[in-house]
Motif scaffolding. Structure first.
Motif, PDB file in Angstrom:
ATOM      1  N   ALA A 105     -32.111 -45.911  24.569  1.00  8.94           N
ATOM      2  CA  ALA A 105     -33.241 -45.252  23.621  1.00  8.94           C
ATOM      3  C   ALA A 105     -34.637 -45.661  24.155  1.00  8.94           C
ATOM      4  CB  ALA A 105     -32.987 -46.166  22.462  1.00  8.94           C
ATOM      5  N   GLN A 106     -35.049 -44.668  24.897  1.00 10.43           N
ATOM      6  CA  GLN A 106     -36.447 -44.785  25.287  1.00 10.43           C
ATOM      7  C   GLN A 106     -37.294 -43.597  24.836  1.00 10.43           C
ATOM      8  OE1 GLN A 106     -35.664 -44.778  29.676  1.00 10.43           O
ATOM      9  NE2 GLN A 106     -36.134 -46.822  29.753  1.00 10.43           N
ATOM     10  N   PRO A 107     -38.474 -43.751  24.408  1.00  5.52           N
ATOM     11  CA  PRO A 107     -39.108 -42.738  23.542  1.00  5.52           C
ATOM     12  C   PRO A 107     -39.528 -41.586  24.713  1.00  5.52           C
ATOM     13  CG  PRO A 107     -40.228 -44.998  23.187  1.00  5.52           C
ATOM     14  CD  PRO A 107     -39.118 -45.177  24.245  1.00  5.52           C
ATOM     15  N   ARG A 108     -39.766 -40.457  23.747  1.00  6.71           N
ATOM     16  CA  ARG A 108     -40.049 -39.185  24.491  1.00  6.71           C
ATOM     17  C   ARG A 108     -41.570 -38.956  24.442  1.00  6.71           C
ATOM     18  NH1 ARG A 108     -35.715 -35.362  21.317  1.00  6.71           N
ATOM     19  NH2 ARG A 108     -33.830 -36.286  22.028  1.00  6.71           N
ATOM     20  N   SER A 109     -41.776 -38.123  25.535  1.00  8.09           N
ATOM     21  CA  SER A 109     -43.207 -37.696  25.528  1.00  8.09           C
ATOM     22  C   SER A 109     -43.340 -36.565  24.627  1.00  8.09           C
ATOM     23  CB  SER A 109     -43.423 -37.239  27.188  1.00  8.09           C
ATOM     24  OG  SER A 109     -44.767 -36.586  27.256  1.00  8.09           O
ATOM     25  N   ARG A 110     -44.533 -36.741  23.830  1.00  6.33           N
ATOM     26  CA  ARG A 110     -44.783 -35.649  22.799  1.00  6.33           C
ATOM     27  C   ARG A 110     -46.253 -34.829  23.093  1.00  6.33           C
ATOM     28  NH1 ARG A 110     -43.385 -39.866  18.547  1.00  6.33           N
ATOM     29  NH2 ARG A 110     -43.960 -41.144  20.561  1.00  6.33           N
ATOM     30  N   PRO A 111     -46.243 -33.476  22.916  1.00  7.26           N
ATOM     31  CA  PRO A 111     -45.346 -32.578  22.494  1.00  7.26           C
ATOM     32  C   PRO A 111     -44.067 -32.352  23.480  1.00  7.26           C
ATOM     33  CG  PRO A 111     -47.254 -31.398  23.118  1.00  7.26           C
ATOM     34  CD  PRO A 111     -47.438 -32.886  23.283  1.00  7.26           C
ATOM     35  N   PRO A 112     -42.897 -31.749  23.068  1.00  6.68           N
ATOM     36  CA  PRO A 112     -42.669 -31.194  21.842  1.00  6.68           C
ATOM     37  C   PRO A 112     -42.462 -32.275  20.798  1.00  6.68           C
ATOM     38  CG  PRO A 112     -40.807 -31.028  23.137  1.00  6.68           C
ATOM     39  CD  PRO A 112     -42.016 -31.669  24.135  1.00  6.68           C
ATOM     40  N   PHE A 113     -42.786 -32.036  19.506  1.00  5.84           N
ATOM     41  CA  PHE A 113     -42.647 -33.142  18.326  1.00  5.84           C
ATOM     42  C   PHE A 113     -41.201 -32.818  17.915  1.00  5.84           C
ATOM     43  CE2 PHE A 113     -47.113 -33.265  18.802  1.00  5.84           C
ATOM     44  CZ  PHE A 113     -47.438 -34.542  18.685  1.00  5.84           C
ATOM     45  N   PRO A 114     -40.797 -33.834  17.409  1.00  4.64           N
ATOM     46  CA  PRO A 114     -39.309 -33.565  16.743  1.00  4.64           C
ATOM     47  C   PRO A 114     -39.174 -32.203  15.847  1.00  4.64           C
ATOM     48  CG  PRO A 114     -39.979 -35.972  16.657  1.00  4.64           C
ATOM     49  CD  PRO A 114     -41.116 -35.142  17.208  1.00  4.64           C
ATOM     50  N   ALA A 115     -40.020 -32.092  15.091  1.00  2.00           N
ATOM     51  CA  ALA A 115     -40.205 -30.914  14.032  1.00  2.00           C
ATOM     52  C   ALA A 115     -39.873 -29.654  14.994  1.00  2.00           C
ATOM     53  CB  ALA A 115     -41.386 -30.770  13.477  1.00  2.00           C
ATOM     54  N   VAL A 116     -40.178 -29.594  16.136  1.00  2.00           N
ATOM     55  CA  VAL A 116     -39.935 -28.266  16.866  1.00  2.00           C
ATOM     56  C   VAL A 116     -38.702 -28.510  17.835  1.00  2.00           C
ATOM     57  CG1 VAL A 116     -40.818 -26.772  18.712  1.00  2.00           C
ATOM     58  CG2 VAL A 116     -42.503 -27.774  16.994  1.00  2.00           C
ATOM     59  N   LYS A 117     -38.437 -29.709  18.242  1.00  2.00           N
ATOM     60  CA  LYS A 117     -37.473 -30.029  19.250  1.00  2.00           C
ATOM     61  C   LYS A 117     -37.013 -31.385  19.179  1.00  2.00           C
ATOM     62  CE  LYS A 117     -35.950 -29.099  23.989  1.00  2.00           C
ATOM     63  NZ  LYS A 117     -36.248 -29.524  25.469  1.00  2.00           N
ATOM     64  N   GLY A 118     -36.109 -31.902  18.246  1.00  2.00           N
ATOM     65  CA  GLY A 118     -35.820 -33.036  17.911  1.00  2.00           C
ATOM     66  C   GLY A 118     -34.276 -33.455  18.344  1.00  2.00           C
ATOM     67  N   ALA A 119     -33.466 -33.658  17.326  1.00  2.00           N
ATOM     68  CA  ALA A 119     -32.055 -34.148  17.803  1.00  2.00           C
ATOM     69  C   ALA A 119     -31.388 -32.991  18.395  1.00  2.00           C
ATOM     70  CB  ALA A 119     -31.283 -34.551  16.135  1.00  2.00           C
ATOM     71  N   TRP A 120     -30.725 -33.276  19.480  1.00  2.00           N
ATOM     72  CA  TRP A 120     -29.905 -32.305  20.217  1.00  2.00           C
ATOM     73  C   TRP A 120     -30.717 -30.974  20.328  1.00  2.00           C
ATOM     74  CZ3 TRP A 120     -27.379 -34.624  15.840  1.00  2.00           C
ATOM     75  CH2 TRP A 120     -26.788 -35.682  16.115  1.00  2.00           C
ATOM     76  N   GLY A 121     -32.254 -31.128  20.629  1.00  2.90           N
ATOM     77  CA  GLY A 121     -32.999 -30.030  21.027  1.00  2.90           C
ATOM     78  C   GLY A 121     -33.108 -29.010  19.629  1.00  2.90           C
ATOM     79  N   ARG A 122     -33.087 -29.438  18.493  1.00  2.00           N
ATOM     80  CA  ARG A 122     -33.234 -28.646  17.345  1.00  2.00           C
ATOM     81  C   ARG A 122     -34.289 -29.246  16.426  1.00  2.00           C
ATOM     82  NH1 ARG A 122     -32.036 -23.976  18.052  1.00  2.00           N
ATOM     83  NH2 ARG A 122     -32.300 -23.808  15.790  1.00  2.00           N
ATOM     84  N   PRO A 123     -34.927 -28.320  15.497  1.00  2.00           N
ATOM     85  CA  PRO A 123     -36.017 -28.700  14.790  1.00  2.00           C
ATOM     86  C   PRO A 123     -35.382 -29.948  13.892  1.00  2.00           C
ATOM     87  CG  PRO A 123     -35.954 -26.537  14.691  1.00  2.00           C
ATOM     88  CD  PRO A 123     -34.679 -26.792  15.448  1.00  2.00           C
ATOM     89  N   THR A 124     -36.034 -30.978  13.705  1.00  2.00           N
ATOM     90  CA  THR A 124     -35.627 -32.240  12.884  1.00  2.00           C
ATOM     91  C   THR A 124     -36.873 -32.802  12.280  1.00  2.00           C
ATOM     92  OG1 THR A 124     -33.877 -32.694  14.730  1.00  2.00           O
ATOM     93  CG2 THR A 124     -34.354 -34.416  13.386  1.00  2.00           C
ATOM     94  N   LEU A 125     -36.177 -33.263  10.964  1.00  2.00           N
ATOM     95  CA  LEU A 125     -37.110 -34.096  10.006  1.00  2.00           C
ATOM     96  C   LEU A 125     -36.725 -35.613  10.184  1.00  2.00           C
ATOM     97  CD1 LEU A 125     -39.280 -34.471   7.829  1.00  2.00           C
ATOM     98  CD2 LEU A 125     -37.278 -34.021   6.440  1.00  2.00           C
TER      99      LEU A 125
END
Lengths: 425, 186
Positions: A183-203
């Motif tokens: 569990a290491q934080p990702r660099s943003r962007p892309p934000f999870p709303a665009v590319k989140g869980a398994w690369g899909r838009p995620t809330l």
């Protein structure tokens, strides 16, 4: 029903509403009487802000998901509650899991997701069991499934168990973990709303945030916005812990003073002691001394006091405890929980811990005090991908700012002028 | 002879299909392995890696990141005592000292001589209104006192357990078992 301590909806406010299986009136309304965009707008109107710690406007976050984008989208629920001093998500999951289930289903429908994942911390055995039972009940009632309540819109909720890592409360680290990685934080962007869980838009939303949604849909965003303050509407659950007579999870209308929360709701410090300092929003929120008990619980007042509302974990420490030892304990926490990805946090935390150890072993001097300030500065101001490093820096910075003399007692005069010295601290 | 039973390996091989991407199965798979063996041995992690078609180093990297995976043997009952601030302010350090003394160990990696107990100081477990508290056998224990700790230990030393092991959220069983219901001990 699980053991509870505190108040749960004993004021006429939103969490009074406990949707039992068989209720789900807000879900019915959402699926049949409202369009998805109306749901998002209703939450925007409510002014609800995320209850996980960052306090971002929930409706705005929902609107970032492009509902019409092709392919799967997800709702991921952050139930990895691990901010020191915070127990309200556990409290909600144990006492009213259906509120969470209903909120999840409404959110999923609003953003165009069919599948929700609840990332729940591995230590939460009882909350997991309660939530699983609630999901099974809702499924048996036909509220979850290929056609919830007969609506042709499949909805499903599944649990994913965490395995012990504070960093998973950070949303992109949580996503990494959900994907089976460290569990290491990702660099943003892309934000999870665009590319989140398994690369899909995620809330991503917190448990308490979603538990609030059914009330808003049932009663309207405008009604919710009337509670609390203009910029921080509503109520929230504050976990009051530490040196108080009645620790507990208390629902308060935002804008009450901490004096009310700590001295009245939680009964104040034990007989013969005084409040010395409190953490207003989890251990990551900069400390406030007793003289600031009249600060109010809204994000704006706390920002003006150079702290933050955070997770609503109010930790109270009385005058028999030493601030330097408390700060040392918290720095050990941040150093241990650093994921190691960003250098300032990976190195700074350990550096601070070693400096505290020298001070507490009566080997300190002005050099150590300067070092602490330097490390604190180095940890802050967005030098890392997530807020863990900042939080560690704030502990040092705020305790130094308000309790300089206590630090100097330890570092320069090699003495502690506070009563109780906890063993092994 | 493999470290993990063929039954567990079969269960692990079924996991990847349950997630949008197969890699998400790594932690649930390590859970199953830890539940069977008590802790994650290098052999077990390698077998998980083979079963999931992942690199063994990757699997070990995940296992070492999360505190609920144990790479060393643990006692049958493990005390996870919270010592973060809210619990510390209400006597958590005395509880830790008492646990260590009562089970006869000096540090967290050590298992008691009878194999029954080990302990660990952990970060906030999210039950701060009940401080000091700990997790033991999939259950939270609140408002701890040294007397309460003694009671919990005595119950678990009793030849006939006072708490039946098949209670929901009960102890981890090491013997071969019927199809799984419980998650691995944390």
């Amino acid at each position: 029903m699980a053991e509870r301590r505190g108040s749960f909806g004993d004021q006429p406010q939103h969490l009074l509403y406990e949707s039992k299986a068989g209720g789900y009136t807000a879900l019915r309304k959402a699926l049949f009487d409202m369009k998805p965009v109306d749901l998002t707008n209703e939450v925007k109107t409510s002014g609800l802000r995320g209850r996980g710690g960052a306090g971002f406007a929930t409706g705005v976050k929902w609107s970032f998901i492009n509902r019409d984008a092709p392919g799967p989208k997800y709702v991921v629920v952050n139930a990895d509650e691990s901010e020191p001093g915070t127990a309200k998500d556990r409290y909600i999951l144990e006492n009213s899991p259906h509120m969470v289930v209903e909120g999840i289903l409404i959110a999923a429908y609003a953003v165009g997701a069919n599948q929700a994942w609840v990332y729940i911390r591995g230590e939460y055995d009882e909350p997991s069991r309660m939530l699983t039972e609630a999901i099974d009940e809702a499924r048996a009632k036909g509220y979850i499934g290929p056609q919830p309540m007969g609506k042709d819109y499949p909805l499903d909720i599944r649990l994913y168990r965490g395995h012990g890592a504070y960093i998973c409360g950070e949303e992109t680290a949580l996503l990494e973990s959900l994907e089976g990685k460290r569990a290491q934080p990702r660099s943003r962007p892309p934000f999870p709303a665009v590319k989140g869980a398994w690369g899909r838009p995620t809330l991503l939303n917190n448990v308490e945030t979603l538990a609030t949604v059914p009330w808003i849909i049932n009663n309207g965003g405008a009604a919710y916005a009337k509670l609390g303050t203009d910029k921080s509407p509503g109520t929230r659950l504050l976990t009051v812990s530490g040196n108080v007579r009645k620790p507990g999870v208390y629902e308060v209308e935002i804008g009450q003073t901490f004096r009310h929360v700590i001295m009245e709701l939680a009964g104040g410090p034990p007989e013969g002691r005084k409040v010395k300092v409190f953490w207003p929003g989890g251990s990551s929120a900069p400390v406030l001394p007793e003289s600031m008990l009249d600060v109010t619980t809204d994000a704006e007042a706390l920002a003006a006091a150079r702290s933050m509302a955070g997770s609503g974990g109010v930790i109270v420490m009385d005058d028999t405890h030493c601030v330097v030892r408390a700060a040392h304990r918290l720095l050990k926490f941040y150093a241990y929980e650093s994921c190691g990805k960003c250098t300032p946090c990976r190195v700074g935390g350990d550096w601070a811990v070693r400096t505290y150890e020298r001070i507490l072993a009566n080997q300190g001097s002005q050099v150590e005090l300067d070092t602490l300030q330097r490390v604190s500065d180095g940890l802050q101001n967005g030098r890392c991908l997530c807020g863990l490093g900042d939080s560690a820096g704030w502990v040092i910075d705020s305790t130094l700012r308000h309790f300089r003399e206590e630090y100097e007692d330890h570092a320069l005069r090699h003495e502690c002028n506070v009563g109780a010295v906890p063993a092994n601290a | 002879m493999s470290a993990l039973s063929s039954q567990v390996l079969e269960e692990i091989k079924e996991l990847p299909a349950k997630y949008p991407q197969p890699r998400s199965a790594v932690m649930p798979a390590l859970d199953l392995a830890q539940e069977e063996l008590g802790h994650l041995t290098p052999e077990a992690m390698s077998e998980v890696a083979v079963a999931l078609q992942l690199d063994p180093g990757y699997v070990e990297g995940v296992a070492t990141f999360y505190s609920l995976f144990h790479l060393e043997p643990t006692g049958k009952h493990r005390f996870y005592v919270c010592t973060n601030l809210s619990c510390m302010l209400r006597g958590a350090n005395e509880i830790v000292a008492h646990v260590k003394q009562s089970i006869g160990v000096t540090h967290a990696e050590q298992v008691s001589a009878d194999g029954l107990f080990s302990y660990e100081e952990v970060e906030c477990l999210g039950a701060c209104e009940f401080a000091p508290m700990m997790r033991l056998d999939h259950k939270y224990h609140y408002d701890l006192t040294t007397e309460r700790v003694d009671q919990l230990i005595t119950e678990r030393r009793a030849p006939t357990p006072l708490t039946p092991t098949l209670s929901p959220g009960g102890e981890r069983e090491r013997k071969p078992r019927a199809p799984r219901k419980k998650k691995a001990d944390g």
